[in-house]
Structure formats: C-alpha cells, structure tokens
Design a protein around this motif. Structure first.
Motif, short mmCIF file in Angstrom:
data_model
loop_
_atom_site.label_atom_id
_atom_site.label_comp_id
_atom_site.label_asym_id
_atom_site.label_seq_id
_atom_site.Cartn_x
_atom_site.Cartn_y
_atom_site.Cartn_z
N ALA A 1 -82.53 29.24 35.05
CA ALA A 1 -81.31 29.69 34.37
C ALA A 1 -81.46 31.14 33.90
CB ALA A 1 -81.00 28.78 33.19
N ILE A 2 -82.62 31.51 33.39
CA ILE A 2 -82.86 32.89 32.96
C ILE A 2 -82.87 33.83 34.14
CG2 ILE A 2 -84.60 34.42 31.95
CD1 ILE A 2 -85.29 32.11 30.04
N TRP A 3 -83.49 33.43 35.22
CA TRP A 3 -83.53 34.24 36.45
C TRP A 3 -82.11 34.53 36.92
CZ3 TRP A 3 -88.00 33.70 40.35
CH2 TRP A 3 -87.81 34.56 41.44
N ARG A 4 -81.28 33.47 37.03
CA ARG A 4 -79.92 33.65 37.52
C ARG A 4 -79.11 34.51 36.55
NH1 ARG A 4 -78.93 34.56 41.45
NH2 ARG A 4 -76.74 33.92 41.37
N SER A 5 -79.32 34.32 35.24
CA SER A 5 -78.57 35.10 34.26
C SER A 5 -78.87 36.58 34.39
CB SER A 5 -78.91 34.63 32.84
OG SER A 5 -78.51 33.29 32.64
N GLY A 6 -80.15 36.93 34.46
CA GLY A 6 -80.53 38.33 34.59
C GLY A 6 -80.02 38.94 35.88
N ALA A 7 -80.12 38.17 36.96
CA ALA A 7 -79.70 38.68 38.26
C ALA A 7 -78.19 38.94 38.31
CB ALA A 7 -80.10 37.70 39.36
N ILE A 8 -77.41 38.03 37.74
CA ILE A 8 -75.95 38.18 37.78
C ILE A 8 -75.49 39.26 36.81
CG2 ILE A 8 -73.76 37.00 37.30
CD1 ILE A 8 -75.18 34.38 38.16
N LEU A 9 -76.03 39.25 35.59
CA LEU A 9 -75.59 40.21 34.58
C LEU A 9 -75.78 41.65 35.02
CD1 LEU A 9 -76.69 38.81 31.10
CD2 LEU A 9 -74.36 39.25 31.87
N PHE A 10 -76.90 41.91 35.70
CA PHE A 10 -77.23 43.30 36.05
C PHE A 10 -77.25 43.54 37.55
CE2 PHE A 10 -78.83 42.37 31.84
CZ PHE A 10 -78.35 43.46 31.12
N ASN A 11 -76.70 42.55 38.29
CA ASN A 11 -76.55 42.68 39.73
C ASN A 11 -77.87 43.09 40.39
OD1 ASN A 11 -75.08 42.56 42.13
ND2 ASN A 11 -74.61 44.76 42.09
N ASP A 12 -78.95 42.45 39.99
CA ASP A 12 -80.27 42.83 40.47
C ASP A 12 -81.18 41.61 40.36
OD1 ASP A 12 -82.77 43.86 41.02
OD2 ASP A 12 -82.49 45.67 39.82
N ASP A 13 -81.54 41.03 41.48
CA ASP A 13 -82.37 39.83 41.47
C ASP A 13 -83.75 40.11 40.92
OD1 ASP A 13 -81.93 37.07 42.08
OD2 ASP A 13 -83.49 37.23 43.62
N ARG A 14 -84.21 41.34 41.04
CA ARG A 14 -85.53 41.67 40.52
C ARG A 14 -85.55 41.59 38.99
NH1 ARG A 14 -89.98 44.23 42.97
NH2 ARG A 14 -91.46 45.08 41.43
#
Length: 500
Positions: free
Chosen positions: A95-108
């Motif tokens: 959930a944290i991975w997906r949140s960070g990736a979506i919020l900042f448009n960056d999977d890294r």
C-alpha cells in the motif's frame, strides 16, 4: 570507500532488490516472533483474544482478533500470537509503495518508501510484536492509499473505501481519530479538493466509519465509557514541564532510525517549500503527519510520550523520506546530508534491527535489569513460571493472584499447569472474561508480585493470613532481571477481587 546503498543498484534491478529485501526482513521477523518471549502487554492481549468483545479497557478489538486468528492456526505459542501481525507488513508495504508511486508519478519513490518503511524500528520491532500499533500502522497505510486513489481518479466511490479503512483504523487504536483532522485539512487547503465538502460522499464516508467502529462504541456505552475515561485522561494537564520534550524527539529519531528520520524531516520541509511534486500530493503527506506530531509535542509538555504512540505518522513519513532522496534537488548545504543519510539508511536500519533481535532473543550482553528488552519481554519467565508452579502445587492453591496486569498475563501464558489466574485490582480489564468461582478463594491462594511488593498491605486487608513462601529470580544466563515473591493467602475477610 562508499557505504552500501540499495539505491545504487541499477534502475532495472532496483524493484527486485527492494522486494527481495522486504521479503527477507519479514522472514527474519517471523523467526524472531517464534523465538522471543512475550512482552507483558502481549500476554494481556493474548488473554483478551480468548474472549473476543467489542472493546476492552485499554484498546479496541482488532489486535486480539488478529491474535485469535494466529493462535487458531499455530497454537498458543509466541509464534501464534505474533504471526498474523508480522505477515500484515506485506500488504502494508504494498500500500505504501503504490501510494508513493501514484502520488509522485514515480515507481522508484514508491519502492524507496516501502524499503524505508521496513527499515524503521516501527517495523523491525513493532511489527514483530503483537500490539495495537501494528494493526494501526497497517490500516494507516491503506487509509493513505484510498485517499491517493481518490485524488488520482476523482471518483466519489473511493470515499466509501476511505470510510471502511478509517473505521478499521479506529477499531485498531483510537489514534486514528487524528487522521480525521488530516483529511479535513487536506480538503480545505487544496482548492481542487474543497468540492467534496459540497457533496454527500465524505459525509457518507463518516457514517460508514462510525458503523464499522460501532462495536466499540456499543461496548463502551454498556460499560460506562470506560475506554474513553481511561485513554482521554491523558489529555488532563497536571503539571507543565519541559523534561519530556527532548526525550520525545530523541525517541522518534530512534523509531525511524536516524538516517531515515533526517530524510523524512527534510522531505516534509522540502514539500512545504513547494518542491517534490504536485501540490495536492505534497499537502496530503504533510497533513497526515503534522496533526499527530503537534499533538504529541503538546503532550510532551505535561507527560511522557511513549515511543510507539506516534507510530502511524511513519507511513506518510517514509514517503517524504523517499521524495527527499529521489525527487528534490538539494543545494550544496543539504546535498551532503541527504547523500550520507541515503547511504546510511540501509546499513543503520539493518544494524539496529540485528542488535535488537540478538539482544532480545539471546541476551548477548548480560545486562540484567538494565536490559530494556529483557524487562519488557518475558525473558526468563518460562523457567520462573515452572518454579512458581512447583510452589503453588506444594501449598495446593487452586488460584494464583496478582495485582499487575503484566504478571497476570505472563502467569496465564507460562504456568505449566494452567491454573486459574486473576488480577485482584483493575478488574475492568477482564470484564469480558469468565470470572473466577468464589469457591476458589475458600482454601489457600497464592499471590505473585515483583519485588519490592507494594500490595502486601492490600492483601492483609483482604485475607486474615498472608505468608511469604519464596522469592525467586527471573534471570537469563545467570544474571537476574527481576525478583518475584510468592505469598500464601488464606482466610478471605470479604470480597477478594475488586469490582470493575
């Protein structure tokens, strides 16, 4: 020579390395969960899990429910008590991975946030122990994700998911209520989000959250609102002081690990200054952190803030740390700080976790009473319980009494013969459990306390004869952690157990 840094791995392999690292860390925690003795709090929660209710004096019911699932699958063992909580780190990390990736448009950014999340002491120690904070952190991760999906899609239906997750968070621990302030602040500060306040969606979400949380509301209504009196008494200011403020910051630095703490603070400040990404994303991350932080800063002016109390902030905090590393361009003053913190995050996080595990399980340093892991966890209790059981059998006591909830839980879990155990005072903790048969007190009872024992005067009011039987050490590797006394009690003069 450069220190090891996972983020130095080539981009195409980075996600695989992070996934492998997280899986390895969870596996290590599972091993720890099966080897470390229960803490005094865990033993109480295990006792609650035998009689699931809508609420308990200290906390709502999710943690006892998780323990019940684990012990049903794996038995009444340390592993059974902790297993489900440890495994929940996997969906929380996702959930944290997906949140960070979506919020900042960056999977890294998402991958780095998930990695840092698993390197914090919040996860290294917190998720390996079965406490309400564990379930709270997991529900917070999914609360963040549902809000992120609401922002990404603009679809009102996501408010329904927000309500469900918020309600589950409240069923985990009351700290979730602060996120109501976070959500409102986000809606008010971001112009694009204010529209929701003019629609029925957030209000329906609130109704859903209350409905999910209703078992605890009903329980409290039936029991004089005991939990709220117990928990919200902490809001009362008895004396102002600065003695706990510095301790609060030092403790939180340790909970995050120092490198990740530095990165998270820099990420939050950088986003407040307008760097790192889209305005609604930056506001959401800060809004999830600051209400809890500001409250506990205020609390530190009149009382100690336990290290685990602000734990849910580390869900958005690790996203901020990842933004500091992966997105914000730092000037020559701060670039070295970020660079060194990034390099040290993995080795320091792993090193602190390894030290905690080795000391908690094996007692590498024979510190005795000075060892906080030995005091909090039940190191030596299995051996002590066997000796106490021999004393109990010698006097033929059908019931063992105490006045400390931690000892009550440890006695219930570790006494080999599993006699009836009861805490004389604070009976509201056990209001949902079967009450001891009064006939058990007519013969000889045994009482156990930690030395020095301050409750002897209370016992002398309740029994005509109070006799010291033995004083036994709880020890590890021959070094005493605490001493415990066992007393023989006979001739009850009235009601032995206090009223709830």
């Amino acid at each position: 020579m450069a220190l090891f840094s996972v983020t130095a791995v080539p981009e195409r392999r980075y996600q695989s390395v992070v996934i492998g690292t997280i899986l390895t860390l969870v596996a290590v925690r599972l091993v720890f969960a099966g080897m470390a003795p229960l803490s005094f709090d865990e033993s109480l929660y295990w006792l609650w899990s035998k009689h699931i209710a809508g609420g308990y004096l200290d906390h709502p019911p999710v943690n006892p429910i998780l323990i019940r699932i684990g012990t049903t699958l794996f038995g009444d063992t340390e592993f059974g008590v902790r297993s489900i909580g440890v495994l929940l780190a996997l969906p929380a990390s996702w959930a944290i991975w997906r949140s960070g990736a979506i919020l900042f448009n960056d999977d890294r950014i998402g991958a780095t946030a998930a990695l840092y999340f698993n390197l914090t002491i919040v996860m290294a120690a917190g998720s390996a122990l079965s406490t309400p904070d564990n379930a709270l952190v997991v529900s917070t991760a999914f609360l963040l994700l549902t809000l992120v999906k609401l922002l990404e899609t603009g679809r009102g239906e996501w408010w329904l998911a927000v309500g469900v997750v918020f309600g589950v968070g409240l069923l985990s621990k009351y700290t979730t209520v602060f996120f109501g302030v976070s959500i409102l602040a986000w809606l008010l500060i971001v112009p694009q989000q204010r529209k929701w306040l003019l629609t029925p969606w957030p209000w329906i979400s609130g109704v859903i959250a209350i409905a999910v949380f209703s078992p605890t509301l009903i329980w409290n209504a039936q029991h004089g609102w005991a939990s709220y009196h117990y928990q919200f008494n902490r809001l009362v200011v008895h004396q102002w002081s600065l003695r706990y403020l510095g301790e609060f910051f030092v403790t939180q630095m340790g909970m995050a690990t120092p490198p990740i703490f530095v990165l998270g603070c820099l990420g939050l400040v950088g986003m407040l200054k307008g760097e790192g990404g889209w305005w609604p994303s930056r506001v959401l991350i800060n809004a999830m952190v600051w209400p809890i932080v500001l409250y506990f800063i205020w609390h530190s002016f009149h009382g100690r803030v336990e290290g685990n109390w602000p734990e849910p902030i580390y869900v958005p905090f690790v996203v901020a740390a990842a933004v500091a590393v992966e997105r914000i361009k730092w000037d020559e003053t701060w670039a070295p700080v970020v660079s060194w913190s990034q390099r040290l995050a993995v080795p320091v996080g792993l090193g602190i976790a390894a030290c905690l595990y080795l000391q908690a399980v094996f007692g590498v340093l024979p510190l005795g009473h000075a060892d906080p892991t030995a005091r909090a966890l039940g190191a030596g209790w299995k051996e002590l319980a066997a000796k106490l059981d021999d004393v109990r059998a010698r006097i033929g006591a059908p019931i063992v009494l105490t006045t400390e909830y931690g000892i009550a839980g440890w006695l219930e879990f570790y006494l080999p013969s599993h006699p009836v155990v009861a805490q004389v005072n604070e009976r509201m903790r056990y209001v949902d459990l079967p009450q001891p048969n009064p006939a058990l007190f007519q013969g000889t009872s045994m009482y156990v306390c930690q030395v020095p024992c301050y409750a002897v005067a209370l016992l002398q009011q309740k029994f005509s004869k109070v006799e010291l039987l033995a004083t036994l050490p709880r020890s590890r590797h021959g070094v005493t952690i605490n001493d415990y006394s066992a007393y023989s009690l006979s001739g009850p003069t009235g009601q032995v157990l206090d009223a709830p």
